[in-house]
Motif scaffolding. Structure first.
Motif, PDB file in Angstrom:
ATOM      1  N   ALA A  71      -0.956  -0.421   3.155  1.00 36.47           N
ATOM      2  CA  ALA A  71      -2.251  -0.611   3.943  1.00 36.47           C
ATOM      3  C   ALA A  71      -3.220  -1.359   3.231  1.00 36.47           C
ATOM      4  CB  ALA A  71      -2.801   0.672   4.303  1.00 36.47           C
ATOM      5  N   GLN A  72      -3.321  -1.107   1.895  1.00 40.22           N
ATOM      6  CA  GLN A  72      -4.447  -1.949   1.253  1.00 40.22           C
ATOM      7  C   GLN A  72      -4.085  -3.295   1.118  1.00 40.22           C
ATOM      8  OE1 GLN A  72      -4.627   0.235  -2.587  1.00 40.22           O
ATOM      9  NE2 GLN A  72      -5.744   1.891  -1.628  1.00 40.22           N
ATOM     10  N   LEU A  73      -2.859  -3.499   0.931  1.00 42.59           N
ATOM     11  CA  LEU A  73      -2.442  -5.077   0.770  1.00 42.59           C
ATOM     12  C   LEU A  73      -2.418  -5.604   2.161  1.00 42.59           C
ATOM     13  CD1 LEU A  73       0.787  -4.632  -1.737  1.00 42.59           C
ATOM     14  CD2 LEU A  73      -1.709  -5.740  -2.014  1.00 42.59           C
ATOM     15  N   ALA A  74      -2.283  -4.940   3.124  1.00 40.76           N
ATOM     16  CA  ALA A  74      -2.345  -5.916   4.453  1.00 40.76           C
ATOM     17  C   ALA A  74      -3.559  -5.730   5.042  1.00 40.76           C
ATOM     18  CB  ALA A  74      -1.644  -4.995   5.572  1.00 40.76           C
ATOM     19  N   THR A  83       1.034 -10.444   4.608  1.00 33.55           N
ATOM     20  CA  THR A  83       1.712 -10.159   5.775  1.00 33.55           C
ATOM     21  C   THR A  83       2.550  -9.076   5.694  1.00 33.55           C
ATOM     22  OG1 THR A  83       3.577 -11.819   5.628  1.00 33.55           O
ATOM     23  CG2 THR A  83       1.396 -12.521   6.465  1.00 33.55           C
ATOM     24  N   THR A  84       2.713  -8.322   6.900  1.00 36.20           N
ATOM     25  CA  THR A  84       4.030  -7.341   6.633  1.00 36.20           C
ATOM     26  C   THR A  84       5.374  -7.840   6.380  1.00 36.20           C
ATOM     27  OG1 THR A  84       4.182  -7.406   9.338  1.00 36.20           O
ATOM     28  CG2 THR A  84       2.657  -5.668   8.284  1.00 36.20           C
ATOM     29  N   ALA A  85       5.542  -8.931   6.568  1.00 31.76           N
ATOM     30  CA  ALA A  85       6.757  -9.687   6.118  1.00 31.76           C
ATOM     31  C   ALA A  85       6.605  -9.806   4.646  1.00 31.76           C
ATOM     32  CB  ALA A  85       7.059 -10.834   6.557  1.00 31.76           C
ATOM     33  N   ASP A  86       5.544 -10.080   4.166  1.00 36.30           N
ATOM     34  CA  ASP A  86       5.444 -10.185   2.574  1.00 36.30           C
ATOM     35  C   ASP A  86       5.653  -8.685   1.929  1.00 36.30           C
ATOM     36  OD1 ASP A  86       5.211 -12.841   2.614  1.00 36.30           O
ATOM     37  OD2 ASP A  86       2.856 -12.830   2.639  1.00 36.30           O
ATOM     38  N   ARG A  90       8.786  -7.527  -0.529  1.00 36.30           N
ATOM     39  CA  ARG A  90       8.360  -6.923  -1.949  1.00 36.30           C
ATOM     40  C   ARG A  90       8.919  -5.517  -2.183  1.00 36.30           C
ATOM     41  NH1 ARG A  90       2.914  -8.889  -4.557  1.00 36.30           N
ATOM     42  NH2 ARG A  90       2.672 -11.183  -4.068  1.00 36.30           N
ATOM     43  N   ALA A  91       8.913  -4.935  -1.122  1.00 39.75           N
ATOM     44  CA  ALA A  91       9.203  -3.366  -1.083  1.00 39.75           C
ATOM     45  C   ALA A  91      10.700  -3.247  -0.613  1.00 39.75           C
ATOM     46  CB  ALA A  91       8.357  -2.462  -0.392  1.00 39.75           C
ATOM     47  N   GLU A  92      11.164  -4.198  -0.420  1.00 40.91           N
ATOM     48  CA  GLU A  92      12.775  -4.303   0.067  1.00 40.91           C
ATOM     49  C   GLU A  92      12.825  -3.175   1.450  1.00 40.91           C
ATOM     50  OE1 GLU A  92      15.164  -3.357  -3.162  1.00 40.91           O
ATOM     51  OE2 GLU A  92      14.492  -5.013  -4.418  1.00 40.91           O
ATOM     52  N   TRP A  93      11.902  -3.484   2.112  1.00 38.76           N
ATOM     53  CA  TRP A  93      11.927  -2.957   3.622  1.00 38.76           C
ATOM     54  C   TRP A  93      12.280  -3.698   4.682  1.00 38.76           C
ATOM     55  CZ3 TRP A  93       6.447  -0.852   2.763  1.00 38.76           C
ATOM     56  CH2 TRP A  93       6.250   0.437   1.686  1.00 38.76           C
ATOM     57  N   THR A  94      12.517  -3.439   5.865  1.00 39.22           N
ATOM     58  CA  THR A  94      12.662  -4.379   6.867  1.00 39.22           C
ATOM     59  C   THR A  94      10.934  -4.462   7.374  1.00 39.22           C
ATOM     60  OG1 THR A  94      12.400  -2.375   8.655  1.00 39.22           O
ATOM     61  CG2 THR A  94      14.715  -3.184   7.760  1.00 39.22           C
ATOM     62  N   GLU A  95      10.806  -5.518   8.137  1.00 43.51           N
ATOM     63  CA  GLU A  95       9.534  -5.756   8.596  1.00 43.51           C
ATOM     64  C   GLU A  95       8.761  -4.500   9.465  1.00 43.51           C
ATOM     65  OE1 GLU A  95       6.338  -9.358  10.368  1.00 43.51           O
ATOM     66  OE2 GLU A  95       8.785  -9.655  10.005  1.00 43.51           O
ATOM     67  N   ASP A  96       9.663  -4.008  10.318  1.00 42.16           N
ATOM     68  CA  ASP A  96       9.451  -3.106  11.381  1.00 42.16           C
ATOM     69  C   ASP A  96       8.973  -1.821  10.206  1.00 42.16           C
ATOM     70  OD1 ASP A  96       9.661  -4.384  13.447  1.00 42.16           O
ATOM     71  OD2 ASP A  96      11.680  -3.527  13.969  1.00 42.16           O
ATOM     72  N   TYR A  97       9.871  -1.566   9.091  1.00 40.53           N
ATOM     73  CA  TYR A  97       9.141  -0.301   8.617  1.00 40.53           C
ATOM     74  C   TYR A  97       7.974  -0.710   7.824  1.00 40.53           C
ATOM     75  CZ  TYR A  97       9.858   3.557   4.916  1.00 40.53           C
ATOM     76  OH  TYR A  97       9.706   4.414   4.448  1.00 40.53           O
ATOM     77  N   LYS A 100       5.179   0.172  10.218  1.00 42.21           N
ATOM     78  CA  LYS A 100       5.020   1.711  10.045  1.00 42.21           C
ATOM     79  C   LYS A 100       4.145   2.046   9.018  1.00 42.21           C
ATOM     80  CE  LYS A 100       8.663   2.311  13.257  1.00 42.21           C
ATOM     81  NZ  LYS A 100       9.842   2.824  13.567  1.00 42.21           N
ATOM     82  N   MET A 101       4.672   1.719   7.698  1.00 38.15           N
ATOM     83  CA  MET A 101       4.197   2.066   6.356  1.00 38.15           C
ATOM     84  C   MET A 101       2.473   1.619   6.340  1.00 38.15           C
ATOM     85  SD  MET A 101       6.298   4.109   4.817  1.00 38.15           S
ATOM     86  CE  MET A 101       5.743   3.932   2.892  1.00 38.15           C
ATOM     87  N   VAL A 102       2.326   0.596   6.908  1.00 34.98           N
ATOM     88  CA  VAL A 102       0.772   0.141   6.755  1.00 34.98           C
ATOM     89  C   VAL A 102       0.178   1.236   7.760  1.00 34.98           C
ATOM     90  CG1 VAL A 102      -0.675  -1.355   7.553  1.00 34.98           C
ATOM     91  CG2 VAL A 102       1.139  -2.351   6.309  1.00 34.98           C
ATOM     92  N   GLU A 103       0.518   1.446   8.843  1.00 37.78           N
ATOM     93  CA  GLU A 103       0.073   2.344   9.887  1.00 37.78           C
ATOM     94  C   GLU A 103      -0.272   3.588   9.179  1.00 37.78           C
ATOM     95  OE1 GLU A 103       2.069   2.254  13.529  1.00 37.78           O
ATOM     96  OE2 GLU A 103       1.903   0.312  13.774  1.00 37.78           O
ATOM     97  N   PHE A 104       0.733   4.384   8.659  1.00 39.46           N
ATOM     98  CA  PHE A 104       0.919   5.643   7.935  1.00 39.46           C
ATOM     99  C   PHE A 104      -0.298   5.635   6.689  1.00 39.46           C
ATOM    100  CE2 PHE A 104       3.220   8.362   4.823  1.00 39.46           C
ATOM    101  CZ  PHE A 104       2.626   9.535   5.471  1.00 39.46           C
ATOM    102  N   GLY A 105       0.091   4.562   5.847  1.00 40.16           N
ATOM    103  CA  GLY A 105      -1.204   4.444   4.800  1.00 40.16           C
ATOM    104  C   GLY A 105      -2.619   4.459   5.393  1.00 40.16           C
ATOM    105  N   ARG A 106      -2.941   3.590   6.422  1.00 39.82           N
ATOM    106  CA  ARG A 106      -4.415   3.812   6.920  1.00 39.82           C
ATOM    107  C   ARG A 106      -4.595   5.044   7.598  1.00 39.82           C
ATOM    108  NH1 ARG A 106      -3.247  -2.231  10.171  1.00 39.82           N
ATOM    109  NH2 ARG A 106      -3.764  -3.442   8.364  1.00 39.82           N
TER     110      ARG A 106
END
Length: 116
Positions: A71-74, A83-86, A90-97, A100-106
């Protein structure tokens, strides 16, 4: 995605402490927190359960920190935001995940700000 841990206003369970693994013991593939040396099945079950709960709690907490970092990085206010793609790369996730993680972090960070 892993299930989120309890919100900040709910008490956290305190898992049993993970015992330090000396380097020589950690290098032995048969060694795992000295469980192989426990002969009593009741004691083995108790200690293995303690470790399982500790690892789950640690994993849940690490996921929370991952989400807050994402969330901080985005954050669009950052000049160096990603970007969520970036973030996904970096985290070896899918972009959709990652989204969701950015939203969860927020949500987690909003919860922290509200509890102060």
């Amino acid at each position: 995605m892993a299930e989120p841990t309890p919100r900040r206003n709910e008490p956290r369970l305190r898992p049993a402490p993970l015992l330090f693994e000396p380097a020589e013991a950690a290098s032995d593939p048969e060694h795992f927190f000295d469980l192989e040396s426990i002969d009593d099945p009741r004691a083995l079950l108790a200690r293995a359960t303690e470790l399982t709960l500790a690892f789950r709690a640690a994993a849940d907490r690490a996921v929370e920190f991952q989400a807050m970092a994402a969330a901080q990085l985005a954050d669009p206010r950052r000049f160096d935001r990603l970007t969520t793609a970036d973030i996904a790369e970096r985290a070896e996730w899918t972009e959709d995940y990652a989204k969701k993680m950015v939203e969860f972090g927020r949500d987690l960070m909003r919860g922290d700000a509200e509890s102060r």
